[in-house]
Scaffold this active site. Structure first.
Site, PDB file in Angstrom:
ATOM      1  N   SER A 145     -14.941  49.805 -31.466  1.00 31.30           N
ATOM      2  CA  SER A 145     -14.072  50.916 -31.058  1.00 31.30           C
ATOM      3  C   SER A 145     -12.663  50.606 -31.554  1.00 31.30           C
ATOM      4  CB  SER A 145     -14.086  50.989 -29.524  1.00 31.30           C
ATOM      5  OG  SER A 145     -12.974  51.683 -29.014  1.00 31.30           O
ATOM      6  N   TYR A 158     -13.820  48.003 -20.957  1.00 31.93           N
ATOM      7  CA  TYR A 158     -14.253  48.604 -22.219  1.00 31.93           C
ATOM      8  C   TYR A 158     -13.639  47.843 -23.402  1.00 31.93           C
ATOM      9  CZ  TYR A 158     -15.348  52.334 -25.582  1.00 31.93           C
ATOM     10  OH  TYR A 158     -15.834  53.058 -26.664  1.00 31.93           O
TER      11      TYR A 158
HETATM   12  P1  NDP Z   1     -22.349  59.238 -25.551  1.00 28.12           P
HETATM   13  O1  NDP Z   1     -22.056  59.196 -24.106  1.00 28.12           O
HETATM   14  O2  NDP Z   1     -22.606  60.549 -26.210  1.00 28.12           O
HETATM   15  O3  NDP Z   1     -23.580  58.277 -25.910  1.00 28.12           O
HETATM   16  C1  NDP Z   1     -23.796  57.061 -25.279  1.00 28.12           C
HETATM   17  C2  NDP Z   1     -25.275  56.761 -25.378  1.00 28.12           C
HETATM   18  O4  NDP Z   1     -25.546  55.506 -24.786  1.00 28.12           O
HETATM   19  C3  NDP Z   1     -26.105  57.789 -24.679  1.00 28.12           C
HETATM   20  O5  NDP Z   1     -27.015  58.317 -25.625  1.00 28.12           O
HETATM   21  C4  NDP Z   1     -26.820  57.032 -23.561  1.00 28.12           C
HETATM   22  O6  NDP Z   1     -28.157  57.454 -23.456  1.00 28.12           O
HETATM   23  C5  NDP Z   1     -26.754  55.610 -24.069  1.00 28.12           C
HETATM   24  N1  NDP Z   1     -26.733  54.634 -22.977  1.00 28.12           N
HETATM   25  C6  NDP Z   1     -25.735  54.391 -22.090  1.00 28.12           C
HETATM   26  N2  NDP Z   1     -26.105  53.433 -21.232  1.00 28.12           N
HETATM   27  C7  NDP Z   1     -27.360  53.055 -21.571  1.00 28.12           C
HETATM   28  C8  NDP Z   1     -28.280  52.120 -21.056  1.00 28.12           C
HETATM   29  N3  NDP Z   1     -27.970  51.335 -20.002  1.00 28.12           N
HETATM   30  N4  NDP Z   1     -29.479  51.988 -21.660  1.00 28.12           N
HETATM   31  C9  NDP Z   1     -29.808  52.769 -22.723  1.00 28.12           C
HETATM   32  N5  NDP Z   1     -28.974  53.669 -23.263  1.00 28.12           N
HETATM   33  C10 NDP Z   1     -27.757  53.817 -22.691  1.00 28.12           C
HETATM   34  O7  NDP Z   1     -21.107  58.507 -26.244  1.00 28.12           O
HETATM   35  P2  NDP Z   1     -20.696  58.239 -27.749  1.00 28.12           P
HETATM   36  O8  NDP Z   1     -21.686  58.763 -28.699  1.00 28.12           O
HETATM   37  O9  NDP Z   1     -19.294  58.659 -27.853  1.00 28.12           O
HETATM   38  O10 NDP Z   1     -20.707  56.648 -27.766  1.00 28.12           O
HETATM   39  C11 NDP Z   1     -21.608  55.869 -28.525  1.00 28.12           C
HETATM   40  C12 NDP Z   1     -20.981  54.514 -28.795  1.00 28.12           C
HETATM   41  O11 NDP Z   1     -19.817  54.694 -29.588  1.00 28.12           O
HETATM   42  C13 NDP Z   1     -20.544  53.771 -27.536  1.00 28.12           C
HETATM   43  O12 NDP Z   1     -20.772  52.388 -27.704  1.00 28.12           O
HETATM   44  C14 NDP Z   1     -19.044  54.039 -27.498  1.00 28.12           C
HETATM   45  O13 NDP Z   1     -18.351  53.038 -26.812  1.00 28.12           O
HETATM   46  C15 NDP Z   1     -18.726  54.033 -28.974  1.00 28.12           C
HETATM   47  N6  NDP Z   1     -17.488  54.682 -29.335  1.00 28.12           N
HETATM   48  C16 NDP Z   1     -17.278  56.026 -29.133  1.00 28.12           C
HETATM   49  C17 NDP Z   1     -16.107  56.602 -29.555  1.00 28.12           C
HETATM   50  C18 NDP Z   1     -15.832  58.067 -29.414  1.00 28.12           C
HETATM   51  O14 NDP Z   1     -14.703  58.492 -29.726  1.00 28.12           O
HETATM   52  N7  NDP Z   1     -16.779  58.886 -28.986  1.00 28.12           N
HETATM   53  C19 NDP Z   1     -15.037  55.838 -30.176  1.00 28.12           C
HETATM   54  C20 NDP Z   1     -15.366  54.438 -30.346  1.00 28.12           C
HETATM   55  C21 NDP Z   1     -16.532  53.904 -29.939  1.00 28.12           C
HETATM   56  P3  NDP Z   1     -28.791  57.832 -22.006  1.00 28.12           P
HETATM   57  O15 NDP Z   1     -27.875  58.846 -21.417  1.00 28.12           O
HETATM   58  O16 NDP Z   1     -30.148  58.345 -22.352  1.00 28.12           O
HETATM   59  O17 NDP Z   1     -28.862  56.546 -21.269  1.00 28.12           O
END
Ligand code: NDP
Length: 255
Positions: A145, A158
């Protein structure tokens, strides 16, 4: 992208959190390049929707799994090996945030962010290592990130997890180079997903601040992460390991 340095035909990729947001954006790119995808998440309705989109590009299966649970990760990896025959690519993308300053964050909240964002990458990487060795190599892509680089008052756990991801990536890159496994981190800028929709609701002025600081003058989309995922999963990046590559519209190079 088939038949070139970015061709992923015959490869199998696990994408944690591949059922939405950035994970799905990367999964769609990997599928377009020929990879078979295992989408890992907890929400089976979201996973079914993702599979419907991925099916238009190739083969994909959904595996329900909480990536913070060591036993669940072991069975997820065993199932992917059994059903898809091999594991070549792991994208450690699952992540959450709890936005509070350090003095207000309780230990349970700290643990839950660290376990979801950092410990899960350790558990999944360790679990796929034998399968990658077995096929003569592999690619691990960890999602960091801007908080891997910068501080923010509202993101203590985070930021710790995302700084940790970069160092964990370097450790795997060193440890597993002899197994022909390359490990790299991707540092997305501000991308429009469910995660950041909540951030925009919780942090006054965030939307405008991101636009003002990003030279590309827009928020990223999940599709903006497809290219880096294909590159880091493909033979084109075989001599690249241990890096942390921003995909941020220039956010990290502005003052
Ligand atoms: P979302 O909330 O759209 O996606 C997060 C995903 O993680 C979901 O699909 C969720 O699936 C899954 N998830 C969360 N906890 C668990 C768990 N315990 N076990 C299995 N799956 C899990 O967020 P983003 O797409 O934005 O984020 C994706 C990644 O990118 C993250 O690591 C985030 O920190 C990183 N990121 C995002 C940024 C942004 O601007 N959006 C910027 C920088 C980094 P489910 O609900 O099915 O559990």
């Amino acid at each position: 992208m088939k038949d070139g340095p970015f061709d992923l035909s015959g490869k199998v990729a696990i994408v944690t959190g591949g059922n939405g947001g950035i994970g799905l954006g990367m999964a769609l790119g990997l599928a377009e390049a020929g990879a078979t995808i295992a989408v890992v998440g907890r929400n089976e309705v979201k996973s079914a929707d993702a599979i419907a989109q991925l099916d238009q590009r190739g083969t994909a299966i959904a595996v329900a799994c909480d990536v913070t649970d060591k036993a669940a990760v072991a069975s997820m990896v065993a199932r992917v090996s059994r059903e898809l025959g091999r594991i070549d690519i792991l994208v450690n993308n699952a992540g959450i945030n709890i936005r509070k300053p350090p003095h207000a964050l309780d230990i349970g909240e700290w643990d839950s962010v660290i376990q979801t964002n950092l410990t899960s990458a350790f558990l999944c990487s360790q679990a796929v290592h034998p399968a990658m060795k077995q096929v003569g190599g592999g690619k691990i892509i960890n999602i960091g990130s801007m908080m891997s680089i910068f501080g923010a008052s509202f993101a203590p756990a985070y930021a710790a997890s995302k700084g940790g991801i970069v160092q964990f990536t370097r450790a795997c890159a060193c440890a597993w180079a002899a197994d022909n496994i390359q490990a790299n981190a991707v540092l997305p800028g501000w991308i429009d997903t469910d995660l950041t929709k909540r951030a925009r609701e919780q942090i006054d002025g965030l939307h405008e601040r991101v636009l003002a600081r990003t030279p590309a003058a827009r928020w990223g989309t999940p599709g903006d992460l497809a290219g880096i995922a294909v590159f880091l999963a493909s033979p084109a990046s075989d001599f690249i390991t241990g890096t942390a590559i921003p995909v941020d519209g220039g956010y990290s190079i502005t003052a």
